[in-house]
Design an enzyme around this catalytic site. Structure first.
Site, mmCIF file in Angstrom:
data_model
loop_
_atom_site.group_PDB
_atom_site.id
_atom_site.type_symbol
_atom_site.label_atom_id
_atom_site.label_comp_id
_atom_site.label_asym_id
_atom_site.label_seq_id
_atom_site.Cartn_x
_atom_site.Cartn_y
_atom_site.Cartn_z
ATOM 1 N N ASP A 167 0.865 -1.181 0.000
ATOM 2 C CA ASP A 167 0.000 0.000 0.000
ATOM 3 C C ASP A 167 0.908 1.240 0.000
ATOM 4 O O ASP A 167 2.140 1.131 -0.175
ATOM 5 C CB ASP A 167 -1.014 -0.052 1.156
ATOM 6 C CG ASP A 167 -0.402 0.236 2.522
ATOM 7 O OD1 ASP A 167 0.838 0.425 2.614
ATOM 8 O OD2 ASP A 167 -1.156 0.280 3.500
ATOM 9 N N HIS A 168 0.317 2.402 0.208
ATOM 10 C CA HIS A 168 1.098 3.645 0.183
ATOM 11 C C HIS A 168 2.143 3.702 1.304
ATOM 12 O O HIS A 168 3.158 4.369 1.167
ATOM 13 C CB HIS A 168 0.148 4.848 0.283
ATOM 14 C CG HIS A 168 -0.774 4.766 1.456
ATOM 15 N ND1 HIS A 168 -1.830 3.868 1.493
ATOM 16 C CD2 HIS A 168 -0.801 5.425 2.638
ATOM 17 C CE1 HIS A 168 -2.476 3.991 2.638
ATOM 18 N NE2 HIS A 168 -1.864 4.925 3.349
ATOM 19 N N CYS B 176 3.163 -2.978 4.051
ATOM 20 C CA CYS B 176 2.305 -1.834 4.370
ATOM 21 C C CYS B 176 3.037 -1.032 5.443
ATOM 22 O O CYS B 176 4.229 -1.255 5.662
ATOM 23 C CB CYS B 176 0.892 -2.259 4.766
ATOM 24 S SG CYS B 176 0.722 -3.126 6.336
ATOM 25 N N THR C 261 3.045 -0.925 8.750
ATOM 26 C CA THR C 261 3.613 -1.784 9.799
ATOM 27 C C THR C 261 3.824 -3.213 9.338
ATOM 28 O O THR C 261 4.497 -3.983 10.028
ATOM 29 C CB THR C 261 2.647 -1.845 10.993
ATOM 30 O OG1 THR C 261 1.389 -2.372 10.515
ATOM 31 C CG2 THR C 261 2.438 -0.473 11.620
ATOM 32 N N HIS D 45 11.104 -23.128 9.237
ATOM 33 C CA HIS D 45 10.071 -23.760 10.060
ATOM 34 C C HIS D 45 8.657 -23.596 9.513
ATOM 35 O O HIS D 45 7.805 -24.439 9.777
ATOM 36 C CB HIS D 45 10.106 -23.186 11.486
ATOM 37 C CG HIS D 45 11.306 -23.618 12.264
ATOM 38 N ND1 HIS D 45 11.437 -23.419 13.621
ATOM 39 C CD2 HIS D 45 12.452 -24.255 11.862
ATOM 40 C CE1 HIS D 45 12.595 -23.908 14.035
ATOM 41 N NE2 HIS D 45 13.239 -24.410 12.989
ATOM 42 N N HIS E 242 8.122 -29.876 10.791
ATOM 43 C CA HIS E 242 7.526 -28.583 10.438
ATOM 44 C C HIS E 242 6.432 -28.758 9.390
ATOM 45 O O HIS E 242 5.433 -28.038 9.406
ATOM 46 C CB HIS E 242 8.607 -27.619 9.958
ATOM 47 C CG HIS E 242 9.692 -27.421 10.970
ATOM 48 N ND1 HIS E 242 9.454 -26.867 12.203
ATOM 49 C CD2 HIS E 242 11.003 -27.769 10.938
ATOM 50 C CE1 HIS E 242 10.580 -26.842 12.889
ATOM 51 N NE2 HIS E 242 11.536 -27.384 12.159
#
Ligand code: RB5
Length: 148
Positions: free
Chosen positions: A11-12, A68, A70, A101, A136
């Site tokens: 995103d921006h 994005c 965060t 994993h 795993h």
């Protein structure tokens, strides 16, 4: 299937880091599929998670990078698709372990929270580290996640 192509979407909040990593990948000789966004106009991260999921579902790319502000919103959105294993990472160790994993097929980064050097190192670890399989794989199977 273009399993060697790496799709990028943001995103921006991640557009600058996406551009930097795209150049990095191109310089290293990787095939790159840029799914946007372009520019700083505000957009909605679920749309770009969906574009990534479509690219991987159709085989246009084998792996991807989502960004994005965060990394949180776009990783939540991406993991709604059962064949996406999107790992939000903030350091190189986690990036490596997301492959060993979790067999992550999408690396997720925070464009506003991560420095460029760490992001480059995370991408390198993500691309170069194989899945360990074994126990795993059993754990992935228990989540009902398809391997692509
Ligand atoms: C967009 O302003 C921001 O909310 C988004 O990039 C992301 O950080 C959400 O998780």
């Amino acid at each position: 299937m273009s399993s060697d192509v790496i799709a990028l979407a943001s995103d921006h909040g991640g557009v600058e880091l996406k551009s930097l990593l795209k150049q990095e990948l191109l310089q290293a000789g990787h095939g790159v599929l840029d799914l946007g966004t372009e520019g700083s106009a505000s957009v909605d991260y679920p749309d770009f998670a969906e574009a990534m999921a479509e690219a991987i579902r159709q085989g246009a790319a084998g792996r991807g990078v989502l960004i994005c502000g965060t990394g949180i919103g776009i990783s939540i959105a991406a993991n709604r698709y059962p064949f996406i294993r999107a790992a939000l990472v903030a350091d190189v160790t986690t990036a490596r372990l997301s492959r060993q994993h979790n067999d992550a097929n999408v690396l997720v980064l925070g464009g506003r929270t991560m420095g460029a050097e760490v992001a480059r190192d995370c991408l390198k670890a993500f691309l170069e580290t194989p899945f360990e399989g074994g126990r795993h794989q059993r754990r992935i199977d228990k989540m009902g996640l398809a391997r692509t």
